[in-house]
Design a protein around this motif. Structure first.
Motif, PDB file in Angstrom:
ATOM      1  N   ALA A   1      48.770  28.196  37.075  1.00 11.91           N
ATOM      2  CA  ALA A   1      47.714  27.680  37.931  1.00 11.91           C
ATOM      3  C   ALA A   1      47.958  28.139  39.353  1.00 11.91           C
ATOM      4  O   ALA A   1      49.080  28.518  39.724  1.00 11.91           O
ATOM      5  CB  ALA A   1      47.670  26.156  37.864  1.00 11.91           C
ATOM      6  N   LEU A   2      46.922  28.102  40.169  1.00 12.27           N
ATOM      7  CA  LEU A   2      47.018  28.317  41.599  1.00 12.27           C
ATOM      8  C   LEU A   2      46.715  27.003  42.306  1.00 12.27           C
ATOM      9  O   LEU A   2      45.696  26.361  42.024  1.00 12.27           O
ATOM     10  CB  LEU A   2      46.030  29.392  42.069  1.00 12.27           C
ATOM     11  N   LEU A   3      47.620  26.597  43.220  1.00 10.64           N
ATOM     12  CA  LEU A   3      47.455  25.364  43.980  1.00 10.64           C
ATOM     13  C   LEU A   3      47.236  25.701  45.455  1.00 10.64           C
ATOM     14  O   LEU A   3      47.748  26.706  45.956  1.00 10.64           O
ATOM     15  CB  LEU A   3      48.711  24.489  43.840  1.00 10.64           C
TER      16      LEU A   3
ATOM     17  N   GLU B   1      48.297  41.258  38.293  1.00  9.01           N
ATOM     18  CA  GLU B   1      47.736  41.044  36.963  1.00  9.01           C
ATOM     19  C   GLU B   1      47.717  39.560  36.601  1.00  9.01           C
ATOM     20  O   GLU B   1      46.750  39.057  36.015  1.00  9.01           O
ATOM     21  CB  GLU B   1      48.556  41.833  35.942  1.00  9.01           C
ATOM     22  N   LEU B   2      48.769  38.840  36.999  1.00 11.66           N
ATOM     23  CA  LEU B   2      48.858  37.421  36.664  1.00 11.66           C
ATOM     24  C   LEU B   2      47.806  36.611  37.417  1.00 11.66           C
ATOM     25  O   LEU B   2      47.107  35.773  36.822  1.00 11.66           O
ATOM     26  CB  LEU B   2      50.266  36.907  36.986  1.00 11.66           C
ATOM     27  N   ILE B   3      47.662  36.841  38.707  1.00 13.24           N
ATOM     28  CA  ILE B   3      46.672  36.084  39.478  1.00 13.24           C
ATOM     29  C   ILE B   3      45.255  36.434  39.043  1.00 13.24           C
ATOM     30  O   ILE B   3      44.386  35.550  38.941  1.00 13.24           O
ATOM     31  CB  ILE B   3      46.885  36.299  40.982  1.00 13.24           C
ATOM     32  N   ASP B   4      44.980  37.693  38.774  1.00 13.72           N
ATOM     33  CA  ASP B   4      43.654  38.061  38.261  1.00 13.72           C
ATOM     34  C   ASP B   4      43.361  37.330  36.955  1.00 13.72           C
ATOM     35  O   ASP B   4      42.240  36.851  36.732  1.00 13.72           O
ATOM     36  CB  ASP B   4      43.565  39.572  38.041  1.00 13.72           C
ATOM     37  N   PHE B   5      44.364  37.255  36.085  1.00 14.00           N
ATOM     38  CA  PHE B   5      44.174  36.567  34.806  1.00 14.00           C
ATOM     39  C   PHE B   5      43.850  35.090  35.029  1.00 14.00           C
ATOM     40  O   PHE B   5      42.964  34.532  34.386  1.00 14.00           O
ATOM     41  CB  PHE B   5      45.429  36.709  33.941  1.00 14.00           C
ATOM     42  N   ILE B   6      44.573  34.439  35.945  1.00 14.54           N
ATOM     43  CA  ILE B   6      44.319  33.028  36.223  1.00 14.54           C
ATOM     44  C   ILE B   6      42.888  32.847  36.741  1.00 14.54           C
ATOM     45  O   ILE B   6      42.144  31.968  36.281  1.00 14.54           O
ATOM     46  CB  ILE B   6      45.326  32.488  37.257  1.00 14.54           C
ATOM     47  N   LYS B   7      42.481  33.683  37.689  1.00 10.84           N
ATOM     48  CA  LYS B   7      41.159  33.547  38.290  1.00 10.84           C
ATOM     49  C   LYS B   7      40.044  33.833  37.280  1.00 10.84           C
ATOM     50  O   LYS B   7      38.999  33.163  37.278  1.00 10.84           O
ATOM     51  CB  LYS B   7      41.018  34.519  39.478  1.00 10.84           C
ATOM     52  N   ASN B   8      40.270  34.817  36.425  1.00 14.27           N
ATOM     53  CA  ASN B   8      39.219  35.243  35.493  1.00 14.27           C
ATOM     54  C   ASN B   8      39.175  34.394  34.222  1.00 14.27           C
ATOM     55  O   ASN B   8      38.233  34.544  33.425  1.00 14.27           O
ATOM     56  CB  ASN B   8      39.401  36.707  35.124  1.00 14.27           C
ATOM     57  N   ASN B   9      40.167  33.553  34.025  1.00 11.10           N
ATOM     58  CA  ASN B   9      40.229  32.741  32.803  1.00 11.10           C
ATOM     59  C   ASN B   9      40.450  31.282  33.153  1.00 11.10           C
ATOM     60  O   ASN B   9      41.213  30.567  32.491  1.00 11.10           O
ATOM     61  CB  ASN B   9      41.340  33.237  31.893  1.00 11.10           C
ATOM     62  N   SER B  10      39.783  30.816  34.218  1.00 11.40           N
ATOM     63  CA  SER B  10      39.991  29.473  34.722  1.00 11.40           C
ATOM     64  C   SER B  10      38.773  28.592  34.473  1.00 11.40           C
ATOM     65  O   SER B  10      37.633  29.051  34.514  1.00 11.40           O
ATOM     66  CB  SER B  10      40.286  29.503  36.228  1.00 11.40           C
ATOM     67  N   LYS B  11      39.068  27.311  34.208  1.00 12.19           N
ATOM     68  CA  LYS B  11      38.025  26.305  34.126  1.00 12.19           C
ATOM     69  C   LYS B  11      38.615  25.017  34.690  1.00 12.19           C
ATOM     70  O   LYS B  11      39.576  24.479  34.169  1.00 12.19           O
ATOM     71  CB  LYS B  11      37.600  26.087  32.672  1.00 12.19           C
ATOM     72  N   LEU B  12      38.040  24.518  35.795  1.00 12.64           N
ATOM     73  CA  LEU B  12      38.549  23.313  36.435  1.00 12.64           C
ATOM     74  C   LEU B  12      37.845  22.062  35.902  1.00 12.64           C
ATOM     75  O   LEU B  12      36.759  22.153  35.351  1.00 12.64           O
ATOM     76  CB  LEU B  12      38.384  23.411  37.943  1.00 12.64           C
TER      77      LEU B  12
ATOM     78  N   GLU C   1      47.248  33.890  47.677  1.00 12.73           N
ATOM     79  CA  GLU C   1      46.133  33.198  47.029  1.00 12.73           C
ATOM     80  C   GLU C   1      46.402  31.724  46.793  1.00 12.73           C
ATOM     81  O   GLU C   1      45.533  31.005  46.293  1.00 12.73           O
ATOM     82  CB  GLU C   1      45.818  33.873  45.687  1.00 12.73           C
ATOM     83  N   GLY C   2      47.600  31.252  47.116  1.00  4.46           N
ATOM     84  CA  GLY C   2      47.967  29.860  46.868  1.00  4.46           C
ATOM     85  C   GLY C   2      49.334  29.790  46.214  1.00  4.46           C
ATOM     86  O   GLY C   2      50.002  30.809  45.996  1.00  4.46           O
ATOM     87  N   TRP C   3      49.773  28.579  45.935  1.00  4.83           N
ATOM     88  CA  TRP C   3      51.026  28.384  45.197  1.00  4.83           C
ATOM     89  C   TRP C   3      50.801  28.771  43.737  1.00  4.83           C
ATOM     90  O   TRP C   3      49.940  28.203  43.061  1.00  4.83           O
ATOM     91  CB  TRP C   3      51.482  26.935  45.270  1.00  4.83           C
TER      92      TRP C   3
ATOM     93  N   THR D   1      44.691  28.476  34.046  1.00  2.00           N
ATOM     94  CA  THR D   1      44.392  29.277  32.855  1.00  2.00           C
ATOM     95  C   THR D   1      43.877  28.423  31.704  1.00  2.00           C
ATOM     96  O   THR D   1      44.418  27.355  31.418  1.00  2.00           O
ATOM     97  CB  THR D   1      45.638  30.038  32.377  1.00  2.00           C
ATOM     98  N   GLU D   2      42.840  28.926  31.076  1.00  2.00           N
ATOM     99  CA  GLU D   2      42.389  28.343  29.810  1.00  2.00           C
ATOM    100  C   GLU D   2      43.210  28.898  28.648  1.00  2.00           C
ATOM    101  O   GLU D   2      43.764  28.139  27.870  1.00  2.00           O
ATOM    102  CB  GLU D   2      40.896  28.627  29.612  1.00  2.00           C
TER     103      GLU D   2
END
Length: 328
Positions: free
Chosen positions: A248-250, A317-328, A225-227, A262-263
């Motif tokens: 974060a995912l880069l 679980e970690l990547i799902d959390f980042i994606k579901n709790n992200s605001k750019l 999914e990225g770095w 992550t927020e």
């Protein structure tokens, strides 16, 4: 196979403890914390903010060991299981033939990464103010120091584990000579680990737990999914700085581009060993081990600038959390 893939080698002996029943956090602490106490060495005041990698059949690392003069130095160490460590009581003595570089004032907060055919160490190096020192080693016994990466003032220099478009790549946080009440993460590239350029802004502090400054933590983890970047964020409270960490995912090809971030925080100082010490209320991630087969991640972090601790996560679980709790 899980939902997301860690790009890398399997690590069957990765330190691991299952998530406790009833724990709903994405990251959970080791029951053995702190795994390295402050006085493991006869001369140490504290051992924290240290870096660990797989090495042969076990593990090796570079550890920040502040001595009882409170001088900041880095030491090499080895472990069979990643939990119980034998740390060299003598600081690393670098092999360096660059007259203007080989003498420096201090060394702290190391990171270690394997790139191609050797291990590289980066650290905050005292060279007329803090900057990023670089060295390489094959055996964690002899260390060859290279040119400093940047002019002072800079901290949290973290190399990517592979070249990006044929260049070495590093994240860092330009700073000042003091405690830096500000800080953004930047990306830089180099053809030879000596000349750095192509500087790109990655991300800035924002809101609440990451409102004062942010900095790269462990070496970025390559995933489908990225770095995956675990980073620390700091807020300024009525009682001083409080350090948390998030992720974060880069973008894989252009790592200065943030895909998600992550927020909410992932870990905040809560336990006694994170809240009481030389610098209270600090969790500071510096290293992560990964197992590509199981998706397990073991994260090494400093507690209260005093001890070394361990926490765990699953990549799905970690990547799902980042994606579901992200605001750019």
């Amino acid at each position: 196979m899980g939902k997301y893939k860690i790009i890398g080698e399997p690590l069957k002996n990765i330190p691991w403890e299952e998530k406790p029943s009833g724990n709903h956090d994405v990251i959970w602490r080791s029951d053995m914390n702190p795994i390295i106490k402050r006085d493991l060495l006869p001369t140490s005041n504290s051992i924290f903010n240290s870096a660990v990698v797989p090495y042969k059949d076990g593990f090796a690392g570079v550890f920040r060991c502040d001595d009882k003069r409170r001088e900041m130095r880095i030491h090499a160490g080895f472990s069979d299981d990643g939990v119980h460590w034998n740390i060299n009581p003598e600081p690393i003595s670098f092999d360096c033939d660059i007259e203007q570089v080989k003498t420096f004032e201090y060394a702290y907060d190391p990171r270690v990464v394997w790139i191609e055919d050797r291990y590289y160490v980066t650290w905050c190096n005292g060279f007329h103010g803090p900057t990023i020192g670089i060295a390489y080693t094959y055996d964690f016994k002899t260390f060859h120091q290279l040119e400093n990466a940047f002019l002072p003032f800079n901290r949290n220099g973290v190399l990517f584990p592979k070249k990006i478009d044929g260049h070495f790549a590093m994240l860092s946080r330009p700073s000042d000579t003091g405690h830096t009440p500000f800080g953004d993460i930047f990306y830089s590239e180099s053809p030879d680990l000596e000349f750095w350029g192509r500087h790109r802004h990655v991300m800035a502090p924002r809101g609440w737990w990451q409102s004062t400054k942010i900095g790269a933590g462990p070496v970025p983890i390559e995933t489908s999914e990225g770095w995956l970047l675990i980073y620390h964020g700091v807020l300024t409270s009525c009682n001083g700085y409080v350090y948390h960490f998030g992720a974060a995912l880069l973008d894989l090809e252009k790592p200065w581009k943030v895909i998600a971030r992550t927020e909410p925080y992932l870990l905040a100082p809560r336990e006694l060993y994170e809240c009481v010490g030389d610098v209270p209320n600090v969790v500071f991630p510096c290293a992560a081990l990964t197992d590509s087969e199981t998706g397990r991640i073991a994260i090494y972090y400093g507690g209260a600038d005093t001890v070394t601790c361990l926490a765990y996560a699953q990549v799905d679980e970690l990547i799902d959390f980042i994606k579901n709790n992200s605001k750019l």
